[in-house]
Design a protein around this motif. Sequence first.
Motif, mmCIF file in Angstrom:
data_model
loop_
_atom_site.group_PDB
_atom_site.id
_atom_site.type_symbol
_atom_site.label_atom_id
_atom_site.label_comp_id
_atom_site.label_asym_id
_atom_site.label_seq_id
_atom_site.Cartn_x
_atom_site.Cartn_y
_atom_site.Cartn_z
ATOM 1 N N PHE A 65 20.150 6.719 -8.326
ATOM 2 C CA PHE A 65 20.338 7.793 -8.972
ATOM 3 C C PHE A 65 22.298 7.590 -9.194
ATOM 4 N N TRP A 66 22.537 6.898 -8.225
ATOM 5 C CA TRP A 66 24.277 5.914 -8.567
ATOM 6 C C TRP A 66 23.896 5.125 -8.769
ATOM 7 N N ASN A 67 22.293 4.207 -8.853
ATOM 8 C CA ASN A 67 22.097 2.891 -9.048
ATOM 9 C C ASN A 67 21.843 3.016 -10.274
ATOM 10 N N ILE A 100 21.253 10.326 -20.431
ATOM 11 C CA ILE A 100 20.539 9.906 -19.052
ATOM 12 C C ILE A 100 21.899 10.106 -18.844
ATOM 13 N N SER A 101 22.690 10.250 -18.818
ATOM 14 C CA SER A 101 23.847 10.270 -17.928
ATOM 15 C C SER A 101 24.280 11.450 -17.851
ATOM 16 N N ARG A 102 24.001 12.340 -18.876
ATOM 17 C CA ARG A 102 23.667 14.084 -18.506
ATOM 18 C C ARG A 102 22.708 14.731 -17.195
ATOM 19 N N TRP A 103 21.493 14.101 -17.251
ATOM 20 C CA TRP A 103 21.217 13.833 -16.297
ATOM 21 C C TRP A 103 21.579 13.904 -15.499
ATOM 22 N N LEU A 104 21.592 12.572 -15.234
ATOM 23 C CA LEU A 104 22.700 12.179 -13.476
ATOM 24 C C LEU A 104 23.275 12.771 -13.330
ATOM 25 N N LEU A 105 24.111 13.537 -14.301
ATOM 26 C CA LEU A 105 25.597 14.221 -14.110
ATOM 27 C C LEU A 105 24.594 15.568 -12.842
ATOM 28 N N GLY A 106 24.106 16.290 -13.891
ATOM 29 C CA GLY A 106 23.539 17.824 -12.858
ATOM 30 C C GLY A 106 22.976 17.018 -11.515
ATOM 31 N N ALA A 107 22.023 15.650 -11.812
ATOM 32 C CA ALA A 107 21.084 15.478 -10.258
ATOM 33 C C ALA A 107 22.039 15.130 -9.407
ATOM 34 N N LEU A 108 23.277 14.327 -9.697
ATOM 35 C CA LEU A 108 24.189 13.949 -8.235
ATOM 36 C C LEU A 108 25.560 14.809 -8.232
ATOM 37 N N LEU A 109 25.381 15.973 -8.682
ATOM 38 C CA LEU A 109 26.919 16.934 -9.086
ATOM 39 C C LEU A 109 26.227 17.736 -7.833
ATOM 40 N N LEU A 110 24.660 18.125 -7.582
ATOM 41 C CA LEU A 110 23.671 18.915 -7.070
ATOM 42 C C LEU A 110 23.615 18.065 -5.374
ATOM 43 N N ASN A 111 22.671 17.092 -5.913
ATOM 44 C CA ASN A 111 22.728 15.784 -3.937
ATOM 45 C C ASN A 111 23.257 15.085 -5.011
ATOM 46 N N PRO A 112 24.353 14.506 -3.888
ATOM 47 C CA PRO A 112 24.596 12.987 -4.478
ATOM 48 C C PRO A 112 24.577 11.934 -3.385
ATOM 49 N N ASP A 113 23.088 12.796 -2.783
ATOM 50 C CA ASP A 113 22.945 12.022 -1.352
ATOM 51 C C ASP A 113 21.568 10.779 -1.622
ATOM 52 N N LEU A 140 23.530 21.419 -18.396
ATOM 53 C CA LEU A 140 24.131 20.332 -18.715
ATOM 54 C C LEU A 140 25.063 20.147 -19.372
ATOM 55 N N SER A 141 24.790 20.650 -20.794
ATOM 56 C CA SER A 141 25.450 20.317 -21.810
ATOM 57 C C SER A 141 26.922 20.406 -21.249
ATOM 58 N N ASP A 142 27.128 22.075 -21.043
ATOM 59 C CA ASP A 142 27.907 22.579 -20.381
ATOM 60 C C ASP A 142 29.414 21.957 -19.606
ATOM 61 N N ILE A 143 28.238 21.953 -18.474
ATOM 62 C CA ILE A 143 29.057 21.028 -17.656
ATOM 63 C C ILE A 143 29.609 19.708 -18.164
ATOM 64 N N GLU A 144 28.868 19.090 -18.622
ATOM 65 C CA GLU A 144 29.253 17.993 -19.370
ATOM 66 C C GLU A 144 30.683 17.711 -20.365
ATOM 67 N N ASN A 145 30.574 19.240 -20.821
ATOM 68 C CA ASN A 145 31.725 19.284 -21.641
ATOM 69 C C ASN A 145 32.736 19.581 -21.211
ATOM 70 N N VAL A 146 33.069 20.568 -19.687
ATOM 71 C CA VAL A 146 34.014 20.631 -19.124
ATOM 72 C C VAL A 146 34.218 19.795 -18.618
ATOM 73 N N LEU A 147 33.994 18.516 -18.107
ATOM 74 C CA LEU A 147 34.756 17.529 -17.418
ATOM 75 C C LEU A 147 35.741 16.253 -18.660
ATOM 76 N N LYS A 148 34.470 16.434 -19.975
ATOM 77 C CA LYS A 148 35.321 15.645 -20.487
ATOM 78 C C LYS A 148 36.470 16.136 -20.974
ATOM 79 N N LEU A 169 17.714 23.438 -11.735
ATOM 80 C CA LEU A 169 18.467 22.552 -13.128
ATOM 81 C C LEU A 169 17.557 21.337 -12.006
ATOM 82 N N TYR A 170 18.168 21.568 -10.810
ATOM 83 C CA TYR A 170 17.841 20.318 -10.348
ATOM 84 C C TYR A 170 16.784 19.300 -10.152
ATOM 85 N N ARG A 171 15.997 20.268 -10.360
ATOM 86 C CA ARG A 171 14.630 20.007 -10.461
ATOM 87 C C ARG A 171 14.164 19.297 -11.755
#
Length: 421
Positions: free
Chosen positions: A101-103, A84-97, A13-21, A60-62
């Motif tokens: 989590f959007w709330n 929390i932001s990092r968890w949401l990043l992973g969860a929404l990237l894999l399943n944005p429905d 999750l940290s690696d994904i977050e760093n790429v986005l930043k 990762l999603y689980r």
Amino acid sequence: MQEDFFPAAEKILSDIENVLKKNPNLIGFEIIPTLDNENKSPVLHVENSLGLASWSVKPLYRYAYNRLLELRQNRNKREDPSTISRWLLGALLLNPDVTTFWNMRRELVKNGRLESTGELHFVAIVLYYKAKCFEAFAYRRWLLQFMLIGDSHTSNVETILEREMTIATISADRYANNYHAWNHREYIVTTFQNSSPENYVEFLKSEWLSSGEWCSLHISDYSGFAYRQFLIKKLLQINRNPEQPTRPETTCREILTNFLNLDIPSLMNAPSHEVLNYLHSTSGILPRHDVNYSAILAGLSYWVEECLFNEELLNLYPGHEAFWYHRRFLSHLLIVLTISYERYSVYKIELIDQKIPRLCSKDVIETRGVNFRSKYSPSHLETAYSRRNSDIIDKARKIGGHQNVMGERFAKFLSGRGLVV
């Protein structure tokens, strides 16, 4: 929980977050099919694309899902907002429905824990992966409202909204019949109208041209034509303002005379209300001083232009149902405009979304009979439209097959609404 134990989750999750930043030009995200290999990082970053190895997606999603669910269920539990932001990043990237989590992400934005511009970038990446995600589009619209309320973003509102058009186009390209993308585009048009009225007409004309090009390249996608219907209504409405003409009056008259296939010099020189009276065969209607008839003429020219565009597509690409259903809308619109002009000497766009029988009030029934579309002589405009429809249907019959089936259905549709075939 033992089933969501995944020691590498936080690192991934940290690696994904760093790429986005670190990469503001990141375009999209994809799941990369790979064999199980936990000895290598599953996060792949090549140029402006982000990928995640498929073996890591489920654990990762689980992990992220369960962490967020525990946090949501236990309101007394405190967690660092960045976590929390990092968890949401992973969860929404894999399943944005997942709306919840959007709330939760909305709460972080409102509390100043997440920056709006960065969030728009994140949602764009989500939509690249899942282009027809309603929740992502809804969150994006919420972000825009949140941003436009603040004073710091008022100077570049047009830039922000034009970027939204690009996002909507990419989503529509990546998923056929993507009504969520086109609805988002409609929202942007309305927002642009309210936020930048001085440039709205040029923006609307640009949308008219670009959407026509898109529909020419996506001939089976009716969602694009539905957007064109939205634009026609907007173009008819904008022409109420005499200070914002959408096209020169000479151009409007040329389009109309060509459509009627008549060479009538008087139509090029007569006052606008006389031209409209001729088109609608309503010579007894006197002009109103509070009406801009040149604007009404311009609005009608867009309907004619769309009819010609539709005919061109029907001839070039026979057999596509989207064209026939779009022409049904154009037929319905002609009836609405005709009734509206006869009753009010203007085009009341508010009537378009009504069913035809609801337009038939007592005065119309008395003058036209119960079957009000068949008990009177068609106008010059309706006659020209019917002649063109006859040609189209005849060509469909000659081609045969599915094109003939659609042509016969369209003929039945016209007959049921009193338009002569």
